[in-house]
Every structure is written in structure tokens, then in C-alpha cells.
Design a protein around this motif. Structure first.
Motif, short mmCIF file in Angstrom:
data_model
loop_
_atom_site.label_atom_id
_atom_site.label_comp_id
_atom_site.label_asym_id
_atom_site.label_seq_id
_atom_site.Cartn_x
_atom_site.Cartn_y
_atom_site.Cartn_z
N LYS A 54 -4.56 10.15 -2.60
CA LYS A 54 -4.89 8.81 -3.12
C LYS A 54 -4.17 7.76 -2.31
O LYS A 54 -3.18 8.03 -1.64
N ALA A 55 -4.65 6.53 -2.44
CA ALA A 55 -3.95 5.35 -1.94
C ALA A 55 -4.05 4.30 -3.04
O ALA A 55 -5.06 4.25 -3.76
N HIS A 91 3.92 1.56 2.85
CA HIS A 91 3.63 0.68 3.98
C HIS A 91 4.43 -0.62 3.82
O HIS A 91 3.88 -1.67 3.47
N PRO A 141 -4.72 14.23 2.08
CA PRO A 141 -4.62 12.93 1.42
C PRO A 141 -5.20 13.01 0.01
O PRO A 141 -6.30 13.54 -0.18
N LEU A 158 4.87 10.60 -0.39
CA LEU A 158 4.48 9.21 -0.58
C LEU A 158 4.76 8.49 0.73
O LEU A 158 5.83 8.69 1.33
N THR A 204 0.84 -1.19 0.00
CA THR A 204 0.00 0.00 0.00
C THR A 204 0.88 1.25 0.00
O THR A 204 1.86 1.32 0.74
N ILE A 205 0.51 2.21 -0.84
CA ILE A 205 1.20 3.49 -0.91
C ILE A 205 0.15 4.58 -0.81
O ILE A 205 -0.87 4.54 -1.51
N GLU A 206 0.39 5.53 0.06
CA GLU A 206 -0.51 6.69 0.19
C GLU A 206 0.19 7.92 -0.36
O GLU A 206 1.41 8.03 -0.27
N TYR A 250 0.07 12.22 -0.36
CA TYR A 250 -0.41 13.43 0.29
C TYR A 250 0.15 14.65 -0.43
O TYR A 250 1.19 14.57 -1.08
N LYS A 259 6.50 2.26 8.04
CA LYS A 259 5.98 3.17 7.01
C LYS A 259 7.11 4.13 6.64
O LYS A 259 7.68 4.78 7.51
#
Length: 119
Positions: free
Chosen positions: A38-39, A68, A36, A65, A21-23, A25, A88
Motif C-alpha cells: 500500500k501507499a 518520503h 508493495p 515502511l 507519502t508512506i509506502e 512493503y 526516503k
């Protein structure tokens, strides 16, 4: 290609890191708040199926970025401390030219990582 892309290589196994998983911001100029955007989750090639941010969506400013990676290495049955050394991984960078491609790869092991602006 333009926009923002990324990929992850697992250096301890010599393979792309899938199912991570990558978020993403974004921070507006003169703000302390992170929005935020996207994820997404990496595919079997350690990449996303489409750019994280397309050329049309890309704007100048500060991005972060968050990879996780702790859950990824736990899924590989590696003997890790609890909590793991790397869980993270935040990577902050600035985009100044929205007409070019920004590629931000992560090379990672349970004990270290490297990030660079790729092509």
C-alpha cells in the motif's frame, strides 16, 4: 485496536508532519523480493486516516515502511542540500503476533530520526 499504524512528528517544527507519502512493503519468508502492499499520505495530524494494515490483513513476517520525508522538508522551505541528507527513510521490522497492535512512529528532522514500537 490491532493491525499496523504509524504517525510522523516533525521535531524541527514541533508539529505533526502532514502530507507525507508512506509506502508499505512485505517480504515473504525465504524470499529476497519485496512486495508493495500500500501507499498512503499522512493527514493534518501526521497520521493515516485508517490503519495501514487491518487486523484481518495482518500476517506474520517482515515489513518495510518507506517514509518520503525529503519532499516534506522541501515543502517547508528549509535550506537543504540537493539531494537532502534524508530523503526516503526505510524502516524494517518483523511482526510475530497478529493479535496485537503494532504502532511504528517516526520522529524526524532534516538531519536525523528515531523510530520505536509505540502503543
Amino acid at each position: 485496536m490491532t493491525g499496523l499504524t504509524t504517525h510522523i512528528l516533525d521535531l524541527s517544527h514541533g508539529l505533526p508532519a502532514s502530507n507525507v507519502t508512506i509506502e508499505l512493503y512485505f517480504q515473504e519468508e525465504n524470499s529476497t523480493e519485496w512486495t508493495p502492499l500500500k501507499a498512503a499520505v499522512t493527514n493534518d495530524d501526521g497520521r493515516l486516516d485508517s490503519p495501514f494494515v487491518s487486523e484481518k490483513e495482518l500476517k506474520t513476517g517482515c515489513y518495510e515502511l518507506v517514509f518520503h520525508i525529503g519532499s516534506y522538508f522541501r515543502s517547508k522551505n528549509i535550506d537543504l542540500p540537493d539531494p537532502p541528507f534524508l530523503d526516503k527513510i526505510p524502516v524494517r521490522f518483523n511482526i510475530v503476533d497478529t493479535t496485537v497492535h503494532y504502532h511504528v512512529p517516526l520522529l524526524v528532522s532534516p538531519w536525523g530520526y528515531q523510530v520505536y514500537r509505540g502503543s
